[in-house]
Enzyme design. Sequence first.
Site, PDB file in Angstrom:
ATOM      1  N   LYS A 121       0.851  -1.198   0.000  1.00  0.00           N
ATOM      2  CA  LYS A 121       0.000   0.000   0.000  1.00  0.00           C
ATOM      3  C   LYS A 121       0.880   1.240   0.000  1.00  0.00           C
ATOM      4  CE  LYS A 121      -3.791   2.213   2.541  1.00  0.00           C
ATOM      5  NZ  LYS A 121      -4.876   2.014   3.513  1.00  0.00           N
ATOM      6  N   ASP A 226     -13.482   4.641   9.833  1.00  0.00           N
ATOM      7  CA  ASP A 226     -13.817   4.561   8.410  1.00  0.00           C
ATOM      8  C   ASP A 226     -14.293   3.138   8.155  1.00  0.00           C
ATOM      9  OD1 ASP A 226     -14.133   5.478   5.848  1.00  0.00           O
ATOM     10  OD2 ASP A 226     -12.023   5.323   5.290  1.00  0.00           O
TER      11      ASP A 226
HETATM   12  P1  ADP Z   1      -7.585   3.504   1.198  1.00  0.00           P
HETATM   13  O1  ADP Z   1      -7.048   3.963   2.501  1.00  0.00           O
HETATM   14  O2  ADP Z   1      -7.007   4.302   0.103  1.00  0.00           O
HETATM   15  O3  ADP Z   1      -9.070   3.381   1.171  1.00  0.00           O
HETATM   16  P2  ADP Z   1      -7.438   0.616   1.533  1.00  0.00           P
HETATM   17  O4  ADP Z   1      -6.465   0.110   2.519  1.00  0.00           O
HETATM   18  O5  ADP Z   1      -8.859   0.655   1.951  1.00  0.00           O
HETATM   19  O6  ADP Z   1      -6.967   2.036   0.980  1.00  0.00           O
HETATM   20  O7  ADP Z   1      -7.297  -0.275   0.222  1.00  0.00           O
HETATM   21  C1  ADP Z   1      -8.002   0.015  -0.976  1.00  0.00           C
HETATM   22  C2  ADP Z   1      -8.442  -1.292  -1.628  1.00  0.00           C
HETATM   23  O8  ADP Z   1      -7.307  -2.110  -1.928  1.00  0.00           O
HETATM   24  C3  ADP Z   1      -9.310  -2.143  -0.740  1.00  0.00           C
HETATM   25  O9  ADP Z   1     -10.665  -1.810  -0.856  1.00  0.00           O
HETATM   26  C4  ADP Z   1      -9.023  -3.544  -1.227  1.00  0.00           C
HETATM   27  O10 ADP Z   1      -9.807  -3.838  -2.363  1.00  0.00           O
HETATM   28  C5  ADP Z   1      -7.573  -3.475  -1.660  1.00  0.00           C
HETATM   29  N1  ADP Z   1      -6.681  -3.949  -0.587  1.00  0.00           N
HETATM   30  C6  ADP Z   1      -6.105  -3.219   0.376  1.00  0.00           C
HETATM   31  N2  ADP Z   1      -5.337  -3.955   1.201  1.00  0.00           N
HETATM   32  C7  ADP Z   1      -5.418  -5.212   0.741  1.00  0.00           C
HETATM   33  C8  ADP Z   1      -4.845  -6.471   1.175  1.00  0.00           C
HETATM   34  N3  ADP Z   1      -4.031  -6.560   2.224  1.00  0.00           N
HETATM   35  N4  ADP Z   1      -5.167  -7.568   0.450  1.00  0.00           N
HETATM   36  C9  ADP Z   1      -5.997  -7.503  -0.618  1.00  0.00           C
HETATM   37  N5  ADP Z   1      -6.556  -6.359  -1.054  1.00  0.00           N
HETATM   38  C10 ADP Z   1      -6.282  -5.228  -0.396  1.00  0.00           C
HETATM   39 MG    MG Z   2     -10.212   2.108   2.271  1.00  0.00          MG
END
Ligand code: ADP
Ligand code: MG
Length: 391
Positions: A121, A226
């Site tokens: 991320k 959130d």
């Molecule tokens: P943001 O803070 O920008 O909303 P998120 O952490 O919610 O970011 O991640 C955005 C998207 O990425 C999630 O909705 C999911 O679909 C995907 N995602 C995030 N982390 C993971 C993970 N560890 N494994 C699989 N998919 C993930």
């Molecule tokens: Mg998110």
Amino acid sequence: MKLDVNVLRYLSKDDFRVLTAVEMGMRNHEIVPVELIDRIASLRHGGTYKVLKNLLKHKLLHHDASKYDGFRLTYLGYDFLAIKTMVNRGVFSSVGRQIGVGKESDIFEVANEDGTIMAMKLHRLGRTSFRAVKSKRDYLRHRSSFSWLYLSRLAALKEFAFMKALQEHGFPVPNAVDCNRHCVIMSLVQGYPFVQVKQLQNPDIVFEKIIGIVVRLAEHGLIHCDFNEFNIMIDDDENITIIDFPQMVSVSHRNAEMYFDRDVECIIKFFSKRFNLSFETNADDSDSDAESDTVKPRFSSIKKASGFLDKELSASGFSKKEQDDIEKFIEKKPGSDDEEEEEEEEEEEEEIEDDEDEDHDSSKLNASDIQKFDSLCSLTMDDDHEQPEAS
Ligand code: ADP
Ligand code: MG
């Protein structure tokens, strides 16, 4: 955002040295004067200028000559620094497809030498809300490092620290693997974002599980803030994993109850709409929680442990001060019921660049900074045994 990691292969040591010099200069400058970059990087025979051109070509830097000749990192440039560091640490060795675009992040698959796939991320705090940063300018003015760079790094650090702590307390979260700059590496969650799920075998059980997590978080002194169908992952067996932690706050936060209720409300709304689950409450009536104790937990009746944040998280590398800094910013985040959300969308990119009384006094960088830079450089570029920053 496109992340062409192939470019990584063509970048030389000098390229990374100059890129790191710009990063270092950005501690005190939004736009780093060319002479300062040259001084920090101290490449022979004016090598810096050639390298800058190359980095610019690959969009790792942004050139700004409006007030003086200078550069700043682009997101891509910052991504490369983090990726290079992680690759050197042996955390992963390749970057794959993008699996998520969040409001304020980009998520990619990465793989290590064993072929284990993980999630990376890259935090982009401020991507959707530079206005919010700007509205804090008074505060910023005295702290030029309070930029997207700093905020994104804080968001990553916080996310990493929370994920680790939550995992240790048995919460269903991804496994926190490593963290550098604005980048967090975690295990890949098997499953889908809950928002994509149209049917459940056991909606009641899933609901109880999810609400149970909100309650248990509060019992541990925390509120997700959130908590919604975008930040809940679910697999085929209807197991739940919670993601996305940069905005979490303590139950002692002055708006804690409001945040808690909002998290609960989000889940109730989603379940009643998507799965026709009926609740005794009318979700759009704000003070309707009177007769609904059976389904809707009340903040006031939860036995809350306090001090989780302060004790455990500061132990894991996320200080109270950093928590305060990021909270100041996040409270103003669009989407958090704040005014002035929609206007000026297209300005967001620009605002990284415009800072009225930017201080570009290069004397701020002293000898010890340069020394730090040298070790930073060797960490970023050629070491095998780097000291971990946030684990
Ligand atoms: P943001 O803070 O920008 O909303 P998120 O952490 O919610 O970011 O991640 C955005 C998207 O990425 C999630 O909705 C999911 O679909 C995907 N995602 C995030 N982390 C993971 C993970 N560890 N494994 C699989 N998919 C993930
Ligand atoms: Mg998110």
